[in-house]
Scaffold this motif. Structure first.
Motif, PDB file in Angstrom:
ATOM      1  N   SER A   1     -33.727  28.987 -54.152  1.00  0.00           N
ATOM      2  CA  SER A   1     -33.506  28.095 -53.874  1.00  0.00           C
ATOM      3  C   SER A   1     -34.574  26.793 -54.208  1.00  0.00           C
ATOM      4  O   SER A   1     -34.244  25.708 -54.631  1.00  0.00           O
ATOM      5  CB  SER A   1     -33.479  27.973 -52.255  1.00  0.00           C
ATOM      6  OG  SER A   1     -34.799  28.209 -51.593  1.00  0.00           O
ATOM      7  N   GLU A   2     -35.959  27.273 -54.203  1.00  0.00           N
ATOM      8  CA  GLU A   2     -36.954  26.403 -54.707  1.00  0.00           C
ATOM      9  C   GLU A   2     -36.751  26.195 -56.192  1.00  0.00           C
ATOM     10  O   GLU A   2     -37.084  25.208 -56.961  1.00  0.00           O
ATOM     11  CB  GLU A   2     -38.170  26.954 -54.409  1.00  0.00           C
ATOM     12  CG  GLU A   2     -38.774  26.744 -52.972  1.00  0.00           C
ATOM     13  CD  GLU A   2     -38.412  25.149 -52.666  1.00  0.00           C
ATOM     14  OE1 GLU A   2     -39.330  24.456 -53.265  1.00  0.00           O
ATOM     15  OE2 GLU A   2     -37.613  24.850 -51.822  1.00  0.00           O
ATOM     16  N   ALA A   3     -36.343  27.252 -57.033  1.00  0.00           N
ATOM     17  CA  ALA A   3     -36.160  27.226 -58.305  1.00  0.00           C
ATOM     18  C   ALA A   3     -35.163  26.316 -58.870  1.00  0.00           C
ATOM     19  O   ALA A   3     -35.203  25.377 -59.594  1.00  0.00           O
ATOM     20  CB  ALA A   3     -35.634  28.572 -59.000  1.00  0.00           C
ATOM     21  N   MET A   4     -33.976  26.256 -57.906  1.00  0.00           N
ATOM     22  CA  MET A   4     -33.146  25.264 -58.019  1.00  0.00           C
ATOM     23  C   MET A   4     -33.233  23.898 -57.907  1.00  0.00           C
ATOM     24  O   MET A   4     -33.044  22.937 -58.481  1.00  0.00           O
ATOM     25  CB  MET A   4     -31.596  25.802 -57.261  1.00  0.00           C
ATOM     26  CG  MET A   4     -31.134  26.980 -57.520  1.00  0.00           C
ATOM     27  SD  MET A   4     -29.958  26.920 -58.827  1.00  0.00           S
ATOM     28  CE  MET A   4     -28.525  26.485 -57.972  1.00  0.00           C
ATOM     29  N   HIS A   5     -34.093  23.763 -56.875  1.00  0.00           N
ATOM     30  CA  HIS A   5     -34.614  22.357 -56.547  1.00  0.00           C
ATOM     31  C   HIS A   5     -35.447  21.903 -57.724  1.00  0.00           C
ATOM     32  O   HIS A   5     -35.465  20.825 -58.149  1.00  0.00           O
ATOM     33  CB  HIS A   5     -35.491  22.368 -55.367  1.00  0.00           C
ATOM     34  CG  HIS A   5     -36.335  21.128 -55.135  1.00  0.00           C
ATOM     35  ND1 HIS A   5     -35.767  19.836 -54.670  1.00  0.00           N
ATOM     36  CD2 HIS A   5     -37.810  20.969 -55.367  1.00  0.00           C
ATOM     37  CE1 HIS A   5     -36.439  19.100 -54.524  1.00  0.00           C
ATOM     38  NE2 HIS A   5     -37.709  19.481 -54.907  1.00  0.00           N
ATOM     39  N   ALA A   6     -36.498  22.684 -58.464  1.00  0.00           N
ATOM     40  CA  ALA A   6     -37.210  22.418 -59.646  1.00  0.00           C
ATOM     41  C   ALA A   6     -36.192  21.926 -60.616  1.00  0.00           C
ATOM     42  O   ALA A   6     -36.738  21.157 -61.408  1.00  0.00           O
ATOM     43  CB  ALA A   6     -38.238  23.405 -59.925  1.00  0.00           C
ATOM     44  N   LEU A   7     -35.215  22.520 -60.637  1.00  0.00           N
ATOM     45  CA  LEU A   7     -34.249  22.145 -61.847  1.00  0.00           C
ATOM     46  C   LEU A   7     -33.321  21.209 -61.787  1.00  0.00           C
ATOM     47  O   LEU A   7     -32.832  20.580 -62.522  1.00  0.00           O
ATOM     48  CB  LEU A   7     -33.224  23.379 -62.152  1.00  0.00           C
ATOM     49  CG  LEU A   7     -33.609  24.782 -62.505  1.00  0.00           C
ATOM     50  CD1 LEU A   7     -32.686  25.935 -62.518  1.00  0.00           C
ATOM     51  CD2 LEU A   7     -34.099  24.614 -64.057  1.00  0.00           C
ATOM     52  N   GLY A   8     -33.514  20.341 -60.436  1.00  0.00           N
ATOM     53  CA  GLY A   8     -32.874  19.229 -60.287  1.00  0.00           C
ATOM     54  C   GLY A   8     -31.696  19.419 -59.746  1.00  0.00           C
ATOM     55  O   GLY A   8     -30.565  18.324 -59.954  1.00  0.00           O
ATOM     56  N   ILE A   9     -31.108  20.497 -59.334  1.00  0.00           N
ATOM     57  CA  ILE A   9     -29.745  20.918 -58.721  1.00  0.00           C
ATOM     58  C   ILE A   9     -29.672  20.767 -57.203  1.00  0.00           C
ATOM     59  O   ILE A   9     -30.700  21.333 -56.519  1.00  0.00           O
ATOM     60  CB  ILE A   9     -29.184  22.240 -59.194  1.00  0.00           C
ATOM     61  CG1 ILE A   9     -29.351  22.104 -60.828  1.00  0.00           C
ATOM     62  CG2 ILE A   9     -27.891  22.562 -58.583  1.00  0.00           C
ATOM     63  CD1 ILE A   9     -29.228  23.504 -61.548  1.00  0.00           C
ATOM     64  N   PRO A  10     -28.831  20.071 -56.713  1.00  0.00           N
ATOM     65  CA  PRO A  10     -28.837  19.786 -55.208  1.00  0.00           C
ATOM     66  C   PRO A  10     -28.724  21.150 -54.486  1.00  0.00           C
ATOM     67  O   PRO A  10     -27.814  22.040 -54.867  1.00  0.00           O
ATOM     68  CB  PRO A  10     -27.627  19.099 -54.919  1.00  0.00           C
ATOM     69  CG  PRO A  10     -27.388  18.302 -56.287  1.00  0.00           C
ATOM     70  CD  PRO A  10     -27.838  19.225 -57.220  1.00  0.00           C
ATOM     71  N   THR A  11     -29.499  21.513 -53.611  1.00  0.00           N
ATOM     72  CA  THR A  11     -29.909  22.659 -52.744  1.00  0.00           C
ATOM     73  C   THR A  11     -30.277  22.552 -51.385  1.00  0.00           C
ATOM     74  O   THR A  11     -31.300  21.477 -51.106  1.00  0.00           O
ATOM     75  CB  THR A  11     -30.610  23.642 -53.638  1.00  0.00           C
ATOM     76  OG1 THR A  11     -30.668  24.749 -53.162  1.00  0.00           O
ATOM     77  CG2 THR A  11     -32.121  23.066 -54.052  1.00  0.00           C
ATOM     78  N   THR A  12     -30.063  23.639 -50.485  1.00  0.00           N
ATOM     79  CA  THR A  12     -30.818  23.691 -49.282  1.00  0.00           C
ATOM     80  C   THR A  12     -32.216  24.116 -49.800  1.00  0.00           C
ATOM     81  O   THR A  12     -32.347  24.888 -51.027  1.00  0.00           O
ATOM     82  CB  THR A  12     -29.951  24.878 -48.555  1.00  0.00           C
ATOM     83  OG1 THR A  12     -30.230  26.074 -49.110  1.00  0.00           O
ATOM     84  CG2 THR A  12     -28.956  24.569 -48.087  1.00  0.00           C
TER      85      THR A  12
END
Length: 492
Positions: free
Chosen positions: A138-149
């Motif tokens: 989830s933190e990797a997705m956030h860093a990629l700029g993808i909406p996520t919990t």
């Protein structure tokens, strides 16, 4: 130090049939393993308090600030195409909502906090490994700029859970725009609860799409808004090689955030039929199927909303036609987002005929040559000057060469200079993703040896996915054949 002030709008504004007040099961020896301090700051939380014994008690579910009454949310869902009329939070509790520093309400939920009314004979607990996976990805997705919990904290319980083997227990605090799902609406629809449906839709509109609140067609507008954000979200997944793994309707958030990280994974070698989830035996949620399944899931939302869409449309028949049109727009939304993104990934920032064919040809060559998805696109920036890094990812590099010659001819018609174009490509093509073998290595070190060093290093690398990090180069590399992780597991 100050404790947080929680809001409880979900419980206050919505009928009690949508949730059950539930106390978490206390744990015996809680230990804070990781605190997401940037997220805590964004939520306006006092980091000193969170790290205090009182704060850790809250994050472990042992004790809450005054006035907090946690709830387990009710929802239904299609699981692998089969409808289950009652699911709900079987191992999670919504502690409440916090107003972040922008004034936006954010849910804080404990996952792994013990059994609820919806546990269906489960223990309500979580093992350390799956909770670490959710934190990392989830933190990797956030860093990629993808909406996520996102994950606020990881806490060891000091207890064991029993799956195939005895495993150390843990829980996380998960932060979301909300935890309202397609399945939440299905829960009311199957019960023909029209009043509840209107109340939930109005609440969701006020919280996520407030511009629709005064619209005479607000329920149709709500459906259209969810279609648009979900189509964009899945396009973003497809552009980074992410596979959710369990894209059931109860795992689709109406906010447009990625939610419920279970057997999720990022691809190494590209192939559209890639499946990692150990429970997806038929490939229903394979990489290439995600856009189609998203349309299917959104059609289930439209079905649930039909009784109130007629309110806006002046009749059920008209409501059905409007719902069908809204769902029909999903593919167009998806294609617009994906086509723009795939052109940009290969350095084409203007649009010309033949661009999409060129991108499709590259993907086909990648699939036939087991080319690494992430590094092939990343290293295209180096191919602009002919340095040859991308071709090294192909079993037959000469297969890439013919495509690259046509690609360079097309690049010559772009207005930017090579250096600027390469910089733009590196800003959208990550170098570092949460590769399965790295995630599993971090989990194994923590679970087997109590060593959280690999976990912390991986989080540090993934926080800067687009940057060159020479000292962390090994984290960018795909696994050796013997190190490949081919299956991921749900953890329940």
């Amino acid at each position: 130090m100050r404790s947080p002030r929680f809001h409880h709008t979900y419980a206050v504004d919505l009928p009690e049939r949508l949730y059950a007040h539930t106390d978490p099961s206390p744990v015996s020896a809680q230990r804070l393993l990781e605190l997401n301090e940037p997220l805590a700051t964004e939520l306006g939380l006092d980091i000193g308090w969170l790290r205090s014994s009182e704060g850790i008690e809250m994050l472990a579910g042992n004790r809450f600030p005054a006035g907090v009454r946690p709830i387990a949310q009710a929802y239904a869902g299609h699981q692998f195409g089969n409808f289950v009329p009652q699911l709900g939070d079987g191992r999670a509790l919504l502690v409440g909502e916090l107003a972040d520093t922008s004034g936006r309400l954010r849910d804080v939920q404990l996952k792994g906090s013990g059994p609820t009314r919806f546990s269906r004979n489960g223990d309500g607990r979580a093992a350390l490994g799956p909770m670490m996976r959710e934190y990392i990805v989830s933190e990797a997705m956030h860093a990629l700029g993808i909406p996520t919990t996102r994950t606020l904290s990881l806490v060891a319980t000091g207890e064991h859970v029993y799956r195939e083997t005895k495993l150390p227990g843990a829980l996380i605090a998960r932060v979301a725009a909300s935890h309202i799902r397609v399945g939440t609406f299905q829960y009311l629809a199957v019960r023909e609860d029209i009043d509840g449906m209107r109340a939930l839709a109005d609440y969701a509109i006020a919280r996520h799409y407030p511009d629709l609140a005064g619209s005479p067609n607000r329920y149709l507008g709500f459906l259209e808004a969810v279609v648009a954000v979900q189509a964009k979200l899945v396009a973003q997944w497809m552009l980074v090689g992410f596979i959710h793994g369990v894209l059931n309707t109860d795992n689709v958030a109406i906010s447009g955030e990625t939610i419920d990280y279970g057997p999720c994974a990022f691809m190494d070698a590209y192939h559209p039929a890639t499946v990692f989830s150990s429970i997806d035996h038929q490939g229903r949620y394979a990489f290439a199927n995600q856009p189609r399944i998203t349309v299917w899931n959104l059609a289930r939302l439209a079905e649930a909303l039909l009784p109130i869409l007629g309110d806006d449309a002046g009749g059920d028949d008209q409501g059905f036609e409007l719902a069908k049109a809204a769902i029909g727009s999903c593919q167009a939304y998806y294609e617009a987002e994906f086509h723009k993104g795939i052109r940009h990934k290969i350095g084409l920032f203007s649009e010309k005929p033949g661009d999409l064919d060129l991108a499709a040809e590259l993907l086909d060559l990648m699939a036939r040559n087991s080319a690494d998805f992430t590094l092939t696109f990343r290293d295209l920036a180096h191919e602009i000057d002919g340095s040859g890094r991308a071709r090294n990812h192909f079993i037959d590099p000469t297969a890439f060469d013919g495509w690259a010659a046509r690609w360079r001819e097309r690049l010559a018609r772009e207005p930017e200079n090579a250096a600027d174009r390469a910089a733009r490509m590196r800003a959208i093509n990550p170098k570092y993703i949460a590769r399965n073998h790295r995630v599993e290595a971090a989990i194994g070190a923590a679970t087997n040896d109590g060593d959280f060093g690999p976990f912390h290093r991986l989080l540090t690398v993934l926080a800067r996915p687009f940057d060159e990090q020479p000292e962390m180069e090994e984290y960018a590399q795909p696994p050796a054949d013997e190190g490949r992780v081919l299956q991921t597991f749900c953890g329940t």
